[in-house]
Design a protein around this motif. Structure first.
Motif, PDB file in Angstrom:
ATOM      1  N   GLU A  37       0.838  -1.222  -0.001  1.00 56.29           N
ATOM      2  CA  GLU A  37       0.105   0.151   0.017  1.00 56.29           C
ATOM      3  C   GLU A  37       0.764   1.233  -0.099  1.00 56.29           C
ATOM      4  O   GLU A  37       0.286   2.391  -0.454  1.00 56.29           O
ATOM      5  CB  GLU A  37      -0.820  -0.082   1.165  1.00 56.29           C
ATOM      6  CG  GLU A  37      -2.248  -1.059   1.206  1.00 56.29           C
ATOM      7  CD  GLU A  37      -2.973  -0.770   2.221  1.00 56.29           C
ATOM      8  OE1 GLU A  37      -2.419  -0.596   3.582  1.00 56.29           O
ATOM      9  OE2 GLU A  37      -4.127  -1.291   2.411  1.00 56.29           O
ATOM     10  N   ASN A  38       2.109   1.221   0.153  1.00 54.99           N
ATOM     11  CA  ASN A  38       2.948   2.366   0.394  1.00 54.99           C
ATOM     12  C   ASN A  38       4.202   2.579  -0.226  1.00 54.99           C
ATOM     13  O   ASN A  38       5.238   2.969   0.274  1.00 54.99           O
ATOM     14  CB  ASN A  38       3.350   2.453   2.130  1.00 54.99           C
ATOM     15  CG  ASN A  38       2.135   2.782   2.949  1.00 54.99           C
ATOM     16  OD1 ASN A  38       1.538   3.980   3.064  1.00 54.99           O
ATOM     17  ND2 ASN A  38       1.629   1.865   3.764  1.00 54.99           N
ATOM     18  N   PHE A  43       9.436   1.736   0.785  1.00 47.60           N
ATOM     19  CA  PHE A  43       8.908   1.563   1.931  1.00 47.60           C
ATOM     20  C   PHE A  43       9.704   0.621   2.803  1.00 47.60           C
ATOM     21  O   PHE A  43      10.020   0.769   3.889  1.00 47.60           O
ATOM     22  CB  PHE A  43       7.506   1.088   1.910  1.00 47.60           C
ATOM     23  CG  PHE A  43       6.779   0.712   3.119  1.00 47.60           C
ATOM     24  CD1 PHE A  43       6.041   1.783   3.834  1.00 47.60           C
ATOM     25  CD2 PHE A  43       6.888  -0.591   3.886  1.00 47.60           C
ATOM     26  CE1 PHE A  43       5.527   1.524   5.088  1.00 47.60           C
ATOM     27  CE2 PHE A  43       6.087  -0.812   5.061  1.00 47.60           C
ATOM     28  CZ  PHE A  43       5.879   0.241   5.490  1.00 47.60           C
ATOM     29  N   LEU A 211       6.823   7.988  -2.110  1.00 48.63           N
ATOM     30  CA  LEU A 211       6.679   8.244  -0.826  1.00 48.63           C
ATOM     31  C   LEU A 211       6.262   9.565  -0.494  1.00 48.63           C
ATOM     32  O   LEU A 211       6.281  10.666  -1.192  1.00 48.63           O
ATOM     33  CB  LEU A 211       8.137   8.110  -0.182  1.00 48.63           C
ATOM     34  CG  LEU A 211       8.754   6.751  -0.036  1.00 48.63           C
ATOM     35  CD1 LEU A 211       9.908   6.818   0.743  1.00 48.63           C
ATOM     36  CD2 LEU A 211       7.772   5.848   0.692  1.00 48.63           C
ATOM     37  N   GLU A 214       2.798  10.506   4.976  1.00 50.47           N
ATOM     38  CA  GLU A 214       2.182   9.428   5.558  1.00 50.47           C
ATOM     39  C   GLU A 214       2.957   8.092   5.592  1.00 50.47           C
ATOM     40  O   GLU A 214       2.856   7.282   6.412  1.00 50.47           O
ATOM     41  CB  GLU A 214       0.836   9.478   4.976  1.00 50.47           C
ATOM     42  CG  GLU A 214      -0.117   8.458   5.696  1.00 50.47           C
ATOM     43  CD  GLU A 214      -1.497   8.474   4.999  1.00 50.47           C
ATOM     44  OE1 GLU A 214      -2.438   8.843   5.833  1.00 50.47           O
ATOM     45  OE2 GLU A 214      -1.777   8.272   3.953  1.00 50.47           O
ATOM     46  N   ASN A 215       3.429   7.953   4.307  1.00 50.65           N
ATOM     47  CA  ASN A 215       4.202   6.667   4.163  1.00 50.65           C
ATOM     48  C   ASN A 215       5.590   6.391   5.113  1.00 50.65           C
ATOM     49  O   ASN A 215       5.459   5.382   5.562  1.00 50.65           O
ATOM     50  CB  ASN A 215       4.541   6.583   2.724  1.00 50.65           C
ATOM     51  CG  ASN A 215       3.741   6.449   1.772  1.00 50.65           C
ATOM     52  OD1 ASN A 215       3.788   7.094   0.295  1.00 50.65           O
ATOM     53  ND2 ASN A 215       2.365   6.075   2.046  1.00 50.65           N
ATOM     54  N   TYR A 218       4.064   5.523   8.428  1.00 54.07           N
ATOM     55  CA  TYR A 218       3.915   4.096   8.395  1.00 54.07           C
ATOM     56  C   TYR A 218       5.176   3.107   8.662  1.00 54.07           C
ATOM     57  O   TYR A 218       4.889   2.180   9.200  1.00 54.07           O
ATOM     58  CB  TYR A 218       3.074   3.746   7.232  1.00 54.07           C
ATOM     59  CG  TYR A 218       1.620   4.315   7.235  1.00 54.07           C
ATOM     60  CD1 TYR A 218       0.905   4.693   8.446  1.00 54.07           C
ATOM     61  CD2 TYR A 218       0.813   4.505   6.007  1.00 54.07           C
ATOM     62  CE1 TYR A 218      -0.180   5.017   8.628  1.00 54.07           C
ATOM     63  CE2 TYR A 218      -0.500   4.713   5.963  1.00 54.07           C
ATOM     64  CZ  TYR A 218      -0.967   5.218   7.332  1.00 54.07           C
ATOM     65  OH  TYR A 218      -2.387   5.556   7.434  1.00 54.07           O
TER      66      TYR A 218
END
Length: 448
Positions: A37-38, A43, A211, A214-215, A218
Motif C-alpha cells: 500500500e505504501n 517503503f 513516498l 504518511e508513508n 507508516y
C-alpha cells in the motif's frame, strides 16, 4: 500468595522468544500489505533504515531497563525512577498499549486459526476457489470471527499460565526455526513463477516518488510494530534474563532475524501477486489470498499449506504471548493472585475489548471512528501513536534520566564491544531517535 521469580532457561531461548515476540503478524502479515500500500521497495528501504538506526537502539534500551531493574514493565520504571513520578507512567502506557494491541491482534490470530482448521481437510485449496471471496466470507462471518478470536485468546491463556520457561520459551525454541525453513521453501517456489520478476522488482527496487509523509510515518510505525518496541514488552522479557547475556548482541540478533523474515515475506508474497495479476495494495487480506494461490501451484500443496499455516499460527502466538505476558506479569508482581488466575481474567478482558474489532467486517462494518472501522482505528492508534509515543518516552528516559553507571554496566555485560560502540548507541538513542520520531509524527499531522 508468593510467586516464584520467572527466568529464561538459556540465552538462545531468550533470543528466540524475543524474536518470536517480534516476528509474527508484524513481519509476516502486516509488513507485506503495508509495503504493497505504501510504495513497495522505497517503503522496505525506509523500514530497514528505521529498524537499524532507531528501532535497534530503543530495543537495547528496553532490554537495559528490564534487566537493570529485574522487574516487569510497571515496577521497572518505579524502581529506576523512584523520585521522578513523571516517568513512572511509561510502564502503564506500555501495558495499555499491549492490551489494545492484543485486542485486535487476536482477531487476526483468529483468522489464522480458522484458516489452519479449514486447511486440514483441504477446504481452502480448490480448482475453482476464489481466495478473495473466501477471505471475505470468513472475515464477514460474526460466528467465524468471534469463535476464532475467542479460541486464539484461550490458547494464549493456557501457554502463559505455564510461565516463561515451561510455556513461552519451550514453544519458541521449537517453532521459530521450523517457520524459517518453511518460509524459505515458499520463497523458492514463489520466485520461480512466470512473471515473478515484476513482483521482485516492485519489492526490492525503490521508487521514492511514491513516498509521502504518511508513508514515512507508516514505515516508522511498522519498524516499531515488527520489533515489538514501544509498549515495554521487551522490558518484561529482559527482566527474566541473566547478567552473562549481551543485551546489544541479543537485540542485534532479534533485529536481523526480523528484517530477514520481512524480506522472506516480501519475496514469498509479491512475486505471486504479480504472477497471478493480483493487487499489491489488497490490504489486510493480502496474505490470506496470496498464500493459498501459491500453494495451489505446488505438488502436495494442501499438505504444505496446512503445515505452513500451523507454523504461522505459532509465530503469531509467540507475539501475542508477549502481550498477555506483560499484562499478567504487571498484575502478578503484586503477588496477590496466581499467574493462572490473572492470565485468565486478563485474557477474557482482552477478548471482550476486541469484539468490536472482530465484527468490523460484518455486523459493525458501518460503524466508524474518524472514518475508520473499529479494527482499523485500533490498528492506527497503536501503530502510529502508541508505539511511536512509547518509543519516544523510552528514548528520553534512558537517554536523559536513567543512571549512567547502570546503563553502561548493563550494556557491557557479556560482550567486549568497547566504549566507541556504547557511545554511538547512546547518541543514537538520545538524539536521533527522539528527533526523528517527533519530525515524522508532526509531519504526519501536517505541522511540518
Amino acid at each position: 500468595m508468593q510467586n516464584k521469580p520467572e527466568q529464561w532457561a538459556s540465552k538462545i531461548g531468550f533470543i528466540l522468544s524475543s524474536a518470536g515476540a517480534a516476528i509474527g503478524l508484524g513481519a509476516i502479515w502486516k509488513f507485506p500489505y503495508m509495503t504493497g500500500e505504501n510504495g513497495g521497495g522505497a517503503f522496505f528501504l525506509l523500514f530497514i533504515a528505521f529498524t537499524i538506526i532507531i528501532g535497534l537502539p530503543i530495543l537495547i534500551a528496553e532490554f537495559i531497563i528490564g534487566r537493570g531493574a529485574q522487574k516487569e514493565a510497571i515496577s521497572a520504571y518505579q524502581t529506576l525512577a523512584p523520585k521522578r513520578g513523571l516517568w513512572k507512567f511509561i510502564g502503564h502506557w506500555g501495558v495499555a498499549g499491549s492490551f489494545l494491541l492484543m485486542s485486535f491482534y487476536s482477531v487476526v490470530g483468529g483468522w489464522v486459526l480458522t484458516y489452519s482448521f479449514l486447511s486440514i481437510p483441504g477446504m481452502i485449496i480448490g480448482n475453482e476457489t476464489n481466495y478473495a471471496d473466501l477471505f471475505a466470507t470468513i472475515t464477514g462471518s460474526p460466528f467465524y470471527t468471534i469463535l476464532g478470536h475467542f479460541l486464539f485468546i484461550l490458547i494464549n491463556i493456557i501457554v502463559v499460565s505455564f510461565g516463561v520457561k515451561d510455556g513461552i520459551e519451550k514453544t519458541s525454541k521449537v517453532l521459530m526455526p521450523l517457520l524459517f525453513i518453511f518460509f524459505i521453501i515458499l520463497v523458492i517456489r514463489s520466485v520461480t513463477f512466470e512473471g515473478a520478476i515484476e513482483g521482485i522488482r516492485f519489492f526490492l527496487q525503490p521508487d521514492f516518488s511514491k513516498l509521502n509523509t504518511e508513508n514515512v510515518l507508516y514505515a516508522l510505525g511498522q519498524s516499531f510494530f515488527s520489533l515489538a518496541v514501544g509498549v515495554s514488552v521487551m522490558v518484561t522479557y529482559s527482566s527474566y534474563l541473566k547478567k552473562d547475556v549481551s543485551l546489544p548482541m541479543s537485540a542485534a540478533s532479534v533485529s536481523i532475524m526480523n528484517i530477514f523474515v520481512s524480506l522472506l515475506a516480501g519475496l514469498a508474497i509479491f512475486p505471486v501477486v504479480f504472477a497471478f495479476g493480483l493487487e499489491p495494495a489488497e490490504g489486510p487480506g493480502l496474505l490470506f489470498i496470496v498464500l493459498p494461490e501459491a500453494f495451489a501451484q505446488m505438488p502436495f500443496g494442501e499438505l504444505f499449506l496446512s503445515l505452513f499455516l500451523l507454523l504461522f499460527l505459532f509465530a503469531v502466538l509467540t507475539s501475542s504471548l508477549s502481550m498477555l505476558e506483560i499484562i499478567t506479569a504487571a498484575i502478578t508482581a503484586k503477588k496477590q493472585r496466581s499467574r493462572r488466575t490473572v492470565a485468565f481474567l486478563a485474557g477474557m478482558l482482552v477478548f471482550i475489548t476486541g469484539i468490536p474489532a472482530a465484527l468490523s467486517s460484518s455486523s459493525l462494518s458501518d460503524v466508524t471512528i474518524f472514518g475508520k472501522t473499529f479494527f482499523d482505528a485500533s490498528d492506527f492508534l497503536v501503530s502510529n501513536i502508541m508505539l511511536p509515543g512509547g518509543c519516544l518516552f523510552i528514548s528520553l528516559f534512558v537517554g536523559f534520566k536513567l543512571e549512567k553507571q547502570l546503563m553502561k554496566q548493563e550494556f557491557g555485560y557479556g560482550n567486549e564491544l568497547g566504549d566507541t560502540v556504547y557511545k554511538a548507541w547512546y547518541q543514537l538513542l538520545r538524539w536521533l531517535a527522539p528527533i526523528t520520531i517527533l519530525i515524522v509524527f508532526l509531519g504526519s499531522l501536517g505541522f511540518i
